[in-house]
Motif scaffolding. Structure first.
Motif: not given
Length: 243
Positions: A1-4, A7-12, A58-65
């Motif tokens: 798991m990395n930031p990319f 974010e992909l899995i969290g948004t999915m 992992v990424s901070g969970a932005h999930l949103n541009p």
């Protein structure tokens, strides 16, 4: 798991559960058909909880541009990372939308209302008025991002180290869950509160690609992209002025 991938899995997951509840409420002959707005807003908030729980560490969970851009404008996030985060968010949203279609394929097939089917992918206005719809998305996203700037970690004074922090683990996703729930209940009735360009545009693209009959309403599609971007910038600028 990395930031990319986070974010992909969290948004999915967020889109799968968020658009999934819309499908459950509006598609024909589902168990949740016509169960109402409170069901949609509650499940969307919980969908955010799930996505943030997975991606947060992992990424901070932005999930949103809008969140990524807002944090960057405020100097809280590197501009160099913004394109990577946005790419992951769009891909995750598209994948989540595909899974919603796959999961509800039989119900899409028997639903005749094209607007209802589009609602399972993207947002739309209750009353079509370009200026009002844009303002709705700007204000909704402003509230989202401005409040996120004011989230704080819990702390407890310890004799050995008065500055020591005590984390909440996955429960730390609860504040943004309640925030999204409040926005949906209070501000979601005009446009469906996209407040997230990836959440709207990614699934709208999938609606156009997948064998789902009906218009993708491209004439409206720019509003849930431009509105959130403007809203997050206003939130970041005001936060910078007031902090």
């Amino acid at each position: 798991m990395n930031p990319f991938t986070a974010e992909l899995i969290g948004t999915m997951l967020m889109i799968l559960l968020g658009n999934g509840v819309v499908a459950n409420v509006v598609l024909k002959d589902t168990k949740g058909n016509n169960s109402g707005w409170i069901v949609i807003t509650t499940a969307w908030a919980l969908a955010v909880f799930v996505g943030v729980t997975v991606a947060g560490p992992v990424s901070g969970a932005h999930l949103n541009p809008a969140v990524s851009i807002g944090l960057a404008v405020a100097g809280k996030f590197s501009w160099d990372l913004v394109p990577t985060y946005i790419a992951a968010q769009f891909l995750g949203a598209m994948l989540g939308a595909f899974l919603v279609w796959l999961f509800n394929k039989d119900h899409f097939a028997i639903t005749e209302d094209g607007g209802a089917k589009l609602a399972c992918f993207s947002t739309g206005p209750a009353i079509r008025n370009t200026f009002s719809n844009l303002i709705s998305e700007i204000i909704g996203t402003f509230v989202l991002v401005f409040v996120i700037f004011h989230f704080s970690d819990p702390s407890i004074a310890l004799n050995a180290d008065p500055t020591a922090k005590v984390g909440l683990g996955s429960v730390g996703a609860l504040p943004v869950t309640l925030l999204v729930w409040a926005i949906g209940l209070s501000l979601g009735g005009t446009t469906g509160y996209a407040i997230n360009p990836a959440r709207d545009l990614g699934p709208r693209i999938m609606h156009a690609i997948l064998p789902v009959k009906g218009s993708s309403d491209w004439g409206y599609a720019w509003i849930p992209v431009a509105g959130p971007i403007l809203g997050c910038i206003i939130a970041a600028v005001l936060y910078g002025i007031l902090k």
